[in-house]
Design an enzyme around this catalytic site. Structure first.
Site, mmCIF file in Angstrom:
data_model
loop_
_atom_site.group_PDB
_atom_site.id
_atom_site.type_symbol
_atom_site.label_atom_id
_atom_site.label_comp_id
_atom_site.label_asym_id
_atom_site.label_seq_id
_atom_site.Cartn_x
_atom_site.Cartn_y
_atom_site.Cartn_z
ATOM 1 N N GLY A 1 3.048 -3.203 8.337
ATOM 2 C CA GLY A 1 3.306 -3.529 9.743
ATOM 3 C C GLY A 1 4.757 -3.936 9.951
ATOM 4 N N GLU B 1 -5.826 -6.145 3.612
ATOM 5 C CA GLU B 1 -5.856 -7.300 2.693
ATOM 6 C C GLU B 1 -6.986 -7.150 1.679
ATOM 7 N N THR C 1 0.820 -1.212 0.000
ATOM 8 C CA THR C 1 0.000 0.000 0.000
ATOM 9 C C THR C 1 0.851 1.258 0.000
HETATM 10 C C1 LIG Z 1 7.044 -21.355 7.027
HETATM 11 C C2 LIG Z 1 6.170 -20.193 6.991
HETATM 12 C C3 LIG Z 1 5.813 -19.847 8.325
HETATM 13 C C4 LIG Z 1 4.525 -19.195 8.267
HETATM 14 C C5 LIG Z 1 3.994 -19.175 9.609
HETATM 15 C C6 LIG Z 1 2.646 -18.614 9.518
HETATM 16 C C7 LIG Z 1 2.135 -18.542 10.855
HETATM 17 C C8 LIG Z 1 1.259 -17.344 10.976
HETATM 18 C C9 LIG Z 1 1.794 -16.481 11.974
HETATM 19 C C10 LIG Z 1 1.402 -15.272 12.068
HETATM 20 C C11 LIG Z 1 0.305 -14.723 11.243
HETATM 21 C C12 LIG Z 1 0.090 -13.365 11.553
HETATM 22 C C13 LIG Z 1 -1.174 -12.905 10.908
HETATM 23 C C14 LIG Z 1 -0.854 -11.966 9.857
HETATM 24 C C15 LIG Z 1 -1.652 -10.756 10.050
HETATM 25 C C16 LIG Z 1 -1.580 -10.003 8.813
HETATM 26 C C17 LIG Z 1 -1.877 -8.596 9.091
HETATM 27 C C18 LIG Z 1 -2.218 -8.056 7.779
HETATM 28 C C19 LIG Z 1 -1.808 -6.671 7.665
HETATM 29 C C20 LIG Z 1 -2.251 -6.137 6.369
HETATM 30 C C21 LIG Z 1 -1.586 -6.319 5.245
HETATM 31 C C22 LIG Z 1 -2.068 -5.737 3.982
HETATM 32 O O1 LIG Z 1 -3.093 -5.107 3.904
HETATM 33 S S1 LIG Z 1 -1.082 -6.000 2.629
HETATM 34 C C23 LIG Z 1 -1.821 -5.100 1.307
HETATM 35 C C24 LIG Z 1 -3.015 -5.799 0.780
HETATM 36 N N1 LIG Z 1 -3.585 -5.073 -0.304
HETATM 37 C C25 LIG Z 1 -4.606 -5.497 -0.942
HETATM 38 O O2 LIG Z 1 -5.167 -6.525 -0.621
HETATM 39 C C26 LIG Z 1 -5.020 -4.649 -2.085
HETATM 40 C C27 LIG Z 1 -6.253 -5.172 -2.706
HETATM 41 N N2 LIG Z 1 -6.133 -5.056 -4.141
HETATM 42 C C28 LIG Z 1 -6.087 -6.076 -4.965
HETATM 43 O O3 LIG Z 1 -6.111 -7.242 -4.569
HETATM 44 C C29 LIG Z 1 -6.044 -5.748 -6.415
HETATM 45 O O4 LIG Z 1 -5.523 -4.497 -6.605
HETATM 46 C C30 LIG Z 1 -7.442 -5.808 -7.037
HETATM 47 C C31 LIG Z 1 -7.815 -7.260 -7.146
HETATM 48 C C32 LIG Z 1 -8.505 -5.116 -6.209
HETATM 49 C C33 LIG Z 1 -7.463 -5.135 -8.424
HETATM 50 O O5 LIG Z 1 -6.387 -5.537 -9.202
HETATM 51 P P1 LIG Z 1 -6.484 -5.558 -10.799
HETATM 52 O O6 LIG Z 1 -5.289 -6.206 -11.376
HETATM 53 O O7 LIG Z 1 -6.844 -4.225 -11.306
HETATM 54 O O8 LIG Z 1 -7.724 -6.457 -10.862
HETATM 55 P P2 LIG Z 1 -8.819 -6.699 -11.890
HETATM 56 O O9 LIG Z 1 -8.575 -6.031 -13.214
HETATM 57 O O10 LIG Z 1 -10.129 -6.443 -11.222
HETATM 58 O O11 LIG Z 1 -8.597 -8.242 -12.038
HETATM 59 C C34 LIG Z 1 -7.578 -8.784 -12.856
HETATM 60 C C35 LIG Z 1 -7.747 -10.280 -12.815
HETATM 61 O O12 LIG Z 1 -7.014 -10.783 -11.706
HETATM 62 C C36 LIG Z 1 -7.885 -11.531 -10.861
HETATM 63 N N3 LIG Z 1 -7.394 -11.371 -9.517
HETATM 64 C C37 LIG Z 1 -7.344 -10.247 -8.782
HETATM 65 N N4 LIG Z 1 -6.805 -10.512 -7.579
HETATM 66 C C38 LIG Z 1 -6.498 -11.819 -7.587
HETATM 67 C C39 LIG Z 1 -5.915 -12.694 -6.617
HETATM 68 N N5 LIG Z 1 -5.570 -12.256 -5.396
HETATM 69 N N6 LIG Z 1 -5.730 -13.966 -6.956
HETATM 70 C C40 LIG Z 1 -6.105 -14.430 -8.158
HETATM 71 N N7 LIG Z 1 -6.676 -13.664 -9.119
HETATM 72 C C41 LIG Z 1 -6.859 -12.389 -8.817
HETATM 73 C C42 LIG Z 1 -9.244 -10.952 -11.111
HETATM 74 O O13 LIG Z 1 -10.258 -11.850 -10.727
HETATM 75 C C43 LIG Z 1 -9.184 -10.723 -12.599
HETATM 76 O O14 LIG Z 1 -9.345 -11.968 -13.232
HETATM 77 P P3 LIG Z 1 -10.101 -12.065 -14.614
HETATM 78 O O15 LIG Z 1 -11.534 -11.738 -14.321
HETATM 79 O O16 LIG Z 1 -9.469 -11.062 -15.535
HETATM 80 O O17 LIG Z 1 -9.919 -13.479 -15.038
HETATM 81 C C1 LIG Z 2 -4.161 -1.843 10.522
HETATM 82 C C2 LIG Z 2 -3.725 -1.855 9.089
HETATM 83 C C3 LIG Z 2 -2.619 -2.609 8.730
HETATM 84 C C4 LIG Z 2 -2.168 -2.596 7.411
HETATM 85 N N1 LIG Z 2 -1.055 -3.293 7.084
HETATM 86 C C5 LIG Z 2 -0.578 -3.243 5.820
HETATM 87 C C6 LIG Z 2 0.621 -3.921 5.457
HETATM 88 O O1 LIG Z 2 1.235 -4.579 6.278
HETATM 89 N N2 LIG Z 2 1.073 -3.818 4.190
HETATM 90 C C7 LIG Z 2 0.414 -3.097 3.258
HETATM 91 O O2 LIG Z 2 0.871 -3.046 2.118
HETATM 92 N N3 LIG Z 2 -0.739 -2.463 3.552
HETATM 93 C C8 LIG Z 2 -1.243 -2.508 4.810
HETATM 94 N N4 LIG Z 2 -2.412 -1.872 5.120
HETATM 95 C C9 LIG Z 2 -3.101 -1.094 4.094
HETATM 96 C C10 LIG Z 2 -4.365 -1.779 3.585
HETATM 97 O O3 LIG Z 2 -4.050 -2.889 2.819
HETATM 98 C C11 LIG Z 2 -5.189 -0.758 2.778
HETATM 99 O O4 LIG Z 2 -5.606 0.250 3.677
HETATM 100 C C12 LIG Z 2 -6.368 -1.432 2.116
HETATM 101 O O5 LIG Z 2 -5.946 -2.261 1.058
HETATM 102 C C13 LIG Z 2 -7.428 -0.432 1.604
HETATM 103 O O6 LIG Z 2 -6.867 0.472 0.732
HETATM 104 P P1 LIG Z 2 -7.049 2.050 0.948
HETATM 105 O O7 LIG Z 2 -6.647 2.367 2.338
HETATM 106 O O8 LIG Z 2 -6.302 2.716 -0.147
HETATM 107 O O9 LIG Z 2 -8.578 2.306 0.805
HETATM 108 P P2 LIG Z 2 -9.345 2.956 -0.469
HETATM 109 O O10 LIG Z 2 -9.169 2.018 -1.643
HETATM 110 O O11 LIG Z 2 -8.890 4.360 -0.620
HETATM 111 O O12 LIG Z 2 -10.805 2.877 0.062
HETATM 112 C C14 LIG Z 2 -11.557 4.012 0.497
HETATM 113 C C15 LIG Z 2 -13.026 3.831 0.071
HETATM 114 O O13 LIG Z 2 -13.106 3.809 -1.361
HETATM 115 C C16 LIG Z 2 -13.881 2.692 -1.784
HETATM 116 N N5 LIG Z 2 -13.344 2.147 -3.045
HETATM 117 C C17 LIG Z 2 -12.047 2.095 -3.447
HETATM 118 N N6 LIG Z 2 -11.969 1.502 -4.647
HETATM 119 C C18 LIG Z 2 -13.207 1.183 -5.036
HETATM 120 C C19 LIG Z 2 -13.764 0.529 -6.188
HETATM 121 N N7 LIG Z 2 -13.004 0.085 -7.186
HETATM 122 N N8 LIG Z 2 -15.104 0.357 -6.238
HETATM 123 C C20 LIG Z 2 -15.898 0.781 -5.222
HETATM 124 N N9 LIG Z 2 -15.421 1.396 -4.103
HETATM 125 C C21 LIG Z 2 -14.103 1.592 -4.013
HETATM 126 C C22 LIG Z 2 -13.713 1.658 -0.674
HETATM 127 O O14 LIG Z 2 -14.820 0.739 -0.655
HETATM 128 C C23 LIG Z 2 -13.667 2.540 0.562
HETATM 129 O O15 LIG Z 2 -15.011 2.802 0.980
HETATM 130 C C24 LIG Z 2 -2.873 -1.856 6.429
HETATM 131 C C25 LIG Z 2 -4.005 -1.120 6.797
HETATM 132 C C26 LIG Z 2 -4.427 -1.115 8.108
HETATM 133 C C27 LIG Z 2 -5.627 -0.304 8.485
#
Ligand SMILES: CCCCCCCC/C=C\CCCCCCCCC/C=C/C(=O)SCCNC(=O)CCNC(=O)[C@H](O)C(C)(C)COP(=O)(O)OP(=O)(O)OC[C@H]1O[C@@H](n2cnc3c(N)ncnc32)[C@H](O)[C@@H]1OP(=O)(O)O
Ligand SMILES: Cc1cc2nc3c(=O)[nH]c(=O)nc-3n(C[C@H](O)[C@H](O)[C@H](O)COP(=O)(O)OP(=O)(O)OC[C@H]3O[C@@H](n4cnc5c(N)ncnc54)[C@H](O)[C@@H]3O)c2cc1C
Length: 643
Positions: free
Chosen positions: A198, A441, A139
């Site tokens: 994080g 996520e 992000t």
């Molecule tokens: C040995 C190993 C030891 C491991 C031990 C593990 C033990 C566990 C211990 C601890 C665990 C601790 C717990 C962890 C806590 C985690 C805290 C989390 C903190 C937060 C982290 C984050 O937030 S990270 C950032 C995350 N960000 C996002 O999720 C952003 C979301 N955005 C997206 O996913 C994409 O941008 C989005 C899909 C929205 C759009 O992308 P785009 O390319 O534009 O997509 P689109 O055109 O709509 O679709 C294209 C195409 O791709 C398909 N698709 C999209 N996403 C996926 C996917 N994820 N997988 C597969 N396919 C995907 C989509 O369906 C489209 O397909 P078609 O329709 O074209 O076929």
């Molecule tokens: C506690 C915490 C931990 C995090 N940890 C990590 C991390 O470890 N690594 C990391 O990379 N990120 C991390 N993030 C970031 C997190 O993944 C993003 O905040 C999340 O993916 C949402 O994106 P954004 O904040 O840009 O929200 P935005 O996309 O700006 O969303 C704002 C609003 O816009 C709307 N919106 C956006 N796009 C669309 C669309 N296409 N259609 C309709 N509505 C839409 C949403 O529904 C929402 O209401 C963390 C966030 C938090 C809060």
């Protein structure tokens, strides 16, 4: 033991231990879970000060100390199974995310899924030994998600330099320099600064950075790079790395969510994760078998979050139901003792659906995990056919379960009245630590739209005569019915009948969304505009109930009957979650039900009670004694005091 809670347990009609075994998977799994639990909860190295009474910096320091101990002990006890690591970690940091979460939950799994064997040796082994501490940086301040294909700034085939770019379109870039065999990483704008990861702020020395790959003058979209960010010996940020903590948040006090600005940072060619996509030494780009594999770690965590929703609900309803069994209020009949608040129908109506949802989500979480393991196993074997369903299922269930749990935790807190608002109940903490699962996520609405995309594709395949398999097979079997066809027959006592009605409703909603898109297409002529104008229908299509008014009334009456049936087993049903008091950490949810004496004891530890007259109050005492009046206020406005 509180006598009310003793009576509750005596009245239960089933064997709690057997149900616990079912929830765990087997008696052996229950035994092992308890063994791990006691390793942590009886270990003096994990003793802590109540974080409720600490500052954020103290909380971070305490968490880092415990996490370091945790890694040492995991090694000492040879715990390496991911499920066991996860369970151990959850006992060490009950209810609280911690500085190493991203290292364990995203850095290591991304390496496992996307690193070459050589990269595994170079990064995974030291990361496993905690020499490398990593985070996952996707992000940015200006963007939480990417749609490269729609952006002028980046597509797999467009040249890097395009005339219509504004600086705000730019994202972090990794440009390959064949002369030095390095990538040069930059954050060209303020909005492209990485924001939120994080453990980035202070803890990590490496980050997996998602950036746009540029090579031979072309941009190839989002790729993952391993970027060293701090010196391995001194922990000081490396040249070109501007990094720090983003400040206090709603919760996540133990976690140093951070920012990262890249200023001409150079990393070797083989620091790009190259299991799938590759860059050759001459800069030639080799496409991955599927561009979607870059998103794999998110699918892993989304699948895991479904189980976390269940756990948050299990904790919340354990607290609220045990407390409701010992709390008495308001005479029901004049002259009779006050009843337990759990006997009020409205209280049952608040809490028993949460209890039922906690059970349902536990089983859904297990199903999601098995599905993830099965399909990711196929992916490792080179079969990518299950990926679209896995993505749609994990995105939709992550959004559905977190939204439902988020609301239900708050229901539990309010059902505890005033004491639910005290941090001693643990419910405020459960809420603030859980609620960002609706955002991270993948923001939930965006995730629902991803699921809707899959449903619509499946719908059109079904209408084209294809026999669909798996979770969308109902679209082939059921013919959506027009509203004029009336409501289907329903036997509310029969699960199969209920499932059929849900499936029919789901099919109808998908059809409604598809029709909306068709109509919008005729009006607006662009697929993207038609999609956005149908987005409300699309989100509803991913969240499917189709009842007539008499059927809805029948359901209401049946729910009242079920509340009565469930009442004698309510406490036993939460006991079966087997949440140890130390893990639950809630005065209201104590197993022994002795709430009031412990509430009093807890309050006495408040830092404000450290002295009878806190230093700040001396000013009031002085004012009371009228000594400052002359210098603080003009004579005409002087305070009148009786002293
Ligand atoms: C040995 C190993 C030891 C491991 C031990 C593990 C033990 C566990 C211990 C601890 C665990 C601790 C717990 C962890 C806590 C985690 C805290 C989390 C903190 C937060 C982290 C984050 O937030 S990270 C950032 C995350 N960000 C996002 O999720 C952003 C979301 N955005 C997206 O996913 C994409 O941008 C989005 C899909 C929205 C759009 O992308 P785009 O390319 O534009 O997509 P689109 O055109 O709509 O679709 C294209 C195409 O791709 C398909 N698709 C999209 N996403 C996926 C996917 N994820 N997988 C597969 N396919 C995907 C989509 O369906 C489209 O397909 P078609 O329709 O074209 O076929
Ligand atoms: C506690 C915490 C931990 C995090 N940890 C990590 C991390 O470890 N690594 C990391 O990379 N990120 C991390 N993030 C970031 C997190 O993944 C993003 O905040 C999340 O993916 C949402 O994106 P954004 O904040 O840009 O929200 P935005 O996309 O700006 O969303 C704002 C609003 O816009 C709307 N919106 C956006 N796009 C669309 C669309 N296409 N259609 C309709 N509505 C839409 C949403 O529904 C929402 O209401 C963390 C966030 C938090 C809060």
């Amino acid at each position: 033991m509180n006598p009310d809670i003793v009576k509750e347990r005596q009245n239960a009609t089933f064997n709690v231990e057997k149900l616990t075994n079912i929830l765990d998977g087997s008696p052996e799994k229950t035994r092992r879970r308890r063994e791990i639990e006691s390793m942590v909860l009886n270990d003096p190295d994990f003793q802590e000060q109540d974080p409720n009474f600490l500052s954020r910096s103290e909380r971070y320091d305490q968490a880092v100390r415990k996490s370091a101990q945790m890694i040492l002990k995991l090694r000492e006890f040879g715990i390496s199974d991911p499920d066991e690591i996860y369970y151990y970690k959850n006992c060490v940091h009950p209810d609280r995310p911690e500085p190493l979460d991203l290292h364990l939950g995203m850095f290591l799994p991304t390496l496992l899924n996307q690193a070459t064997p050589e990269q595994m040796d170079r990064f995974f082994t030291p990361a496993w030994n905690l020499q490398i501490i990593g985070t996952y940086a996707q992000t940015e301040m200006g963007h939480g998600w990417w749609r490269c294909s729609q952006r002028a700034s980046c597509s797999a085939t467009t040249p890097t330099v395009l005339p219509a770019l504004t600086s705000e379109d730019w994202r972090p870039q990794a440009t390959f320099d064949p002369a030095t065999q390095e990538f040069v990483l930059n954050s060209p704008t303020i909005s492209s600064i990485k924001w939120w990861p994080g453990g980035l702020g202070k803890t990590s020395n490496h980050a997996i950075v998602l950036a746009q790959l540029h090579t031979q003058g072309n941009c190839h979209g989002l790729h993952a790079f391993i970027v060293p960010i701090r010196d391995m010996d001194t922990h000081v940020p490396l040249p070109g790395i501007v990094v720090g903590d983003i400040g206090p948040k709603f919760g996540f006090s133990e976690v140093d969510n951070g920012f990262l600005k890249l200023e001409n940072v150079r990393i070797p060619l083989d620091n790009m994760l190259m299991k799938y996509a590759k860059v050759e030494p001459d800069g030639t780009y080799v496409k991955p078998p599927s561009a979607k594999l870059t998103y794999g770690t998110m699918v892993f965590i989304r699948s895991m979050i479904v189980g976390q929703s269940a756990l948050a609900l299990a904790k919340s309803c354990t607290i609220a139901i045990r407390y409701s069994a010992v709390r008495h209020q308001s005479e029901l009949k004049p002259g009779e003792p006050e009843p337990q608040i759990l006997n009020f129908q409205t209280q049952q109506h608040k809490l028993f659906p949460v209890l039922a949802t906690a059970y349902a989500f536990t089983f859904v979480g297990q199903y999601m995990k098995q599905t993830y393991n099965r399909i990711s196993g196929d992916i490792h074997e080179g079969d990518y056919s299950g990926l679209p369903e896995l993505h749609a299922l994990s995105a939709g269930l992550k959004a559905f379960t977190t939204w439902a749990a988020n609301g239900a935790i708050e229901v539990c807190r309010m059902s505890c009245g005033g004491h639910g608002y005290s941090r001693s109940s643990a419910l405020p903490d459960i809420y603030v630590e859980f609620t960002p699962t609706c955002t991270y996520e993948g923001e939930n609405t965006v995730m629902m739209l991803q699921t809707a995309r899959y449903l619509l594709k499946s719908y059109s395949q079904a209408r084209g005569g294809q026999q669909l398999q798996g979770s969308v097979s109902y679209l082939s079997r059921l013919q959506p019915q027009p509203v004029s066809a009336g409501v289907p027959p329903l036997n509310i006592q029969d699960l199969a009948s209920l499932v059929q009605v849900y499936q029919l409703r789901a099919a109808n909603l998908v059809e409604l969304a598809a029709t909306s898109i068709q109509q919008e297409l005729q009006l607006r002529h662009s697929q993207e505009d038609a999609w956005n104008s149908s987005a409300i229908d699309l989100v509803r299509a991913s969240d499917a109930g189709l009842l007539s008014v008499p059927q809805a009334l029948q359901v209401s009456a049946h729910i009242k009957e079920l509340l009565i049936q469930l009442r004698p087993n309510a406490v036993a049903l939460v006991d079966a979650f087997d949440l140890n008091d130390k893990k639950l950490n809630s005065v209201l949810g104590r197993y022994d039900g002795n709430v009031y004496e412990h509430l009093f004891e807890w309050a006495r530890h408040s830092p404000l009670n450290a002295s009878e007259v806190p230093p700040a109050l001396t000013i009031i005492v002085i004012i009371k004694h009228n000594q400052l009046i002359g210098s603080f206020f003009p004579r005409s406005t002087s305070l009148s005091t009786s002293t």
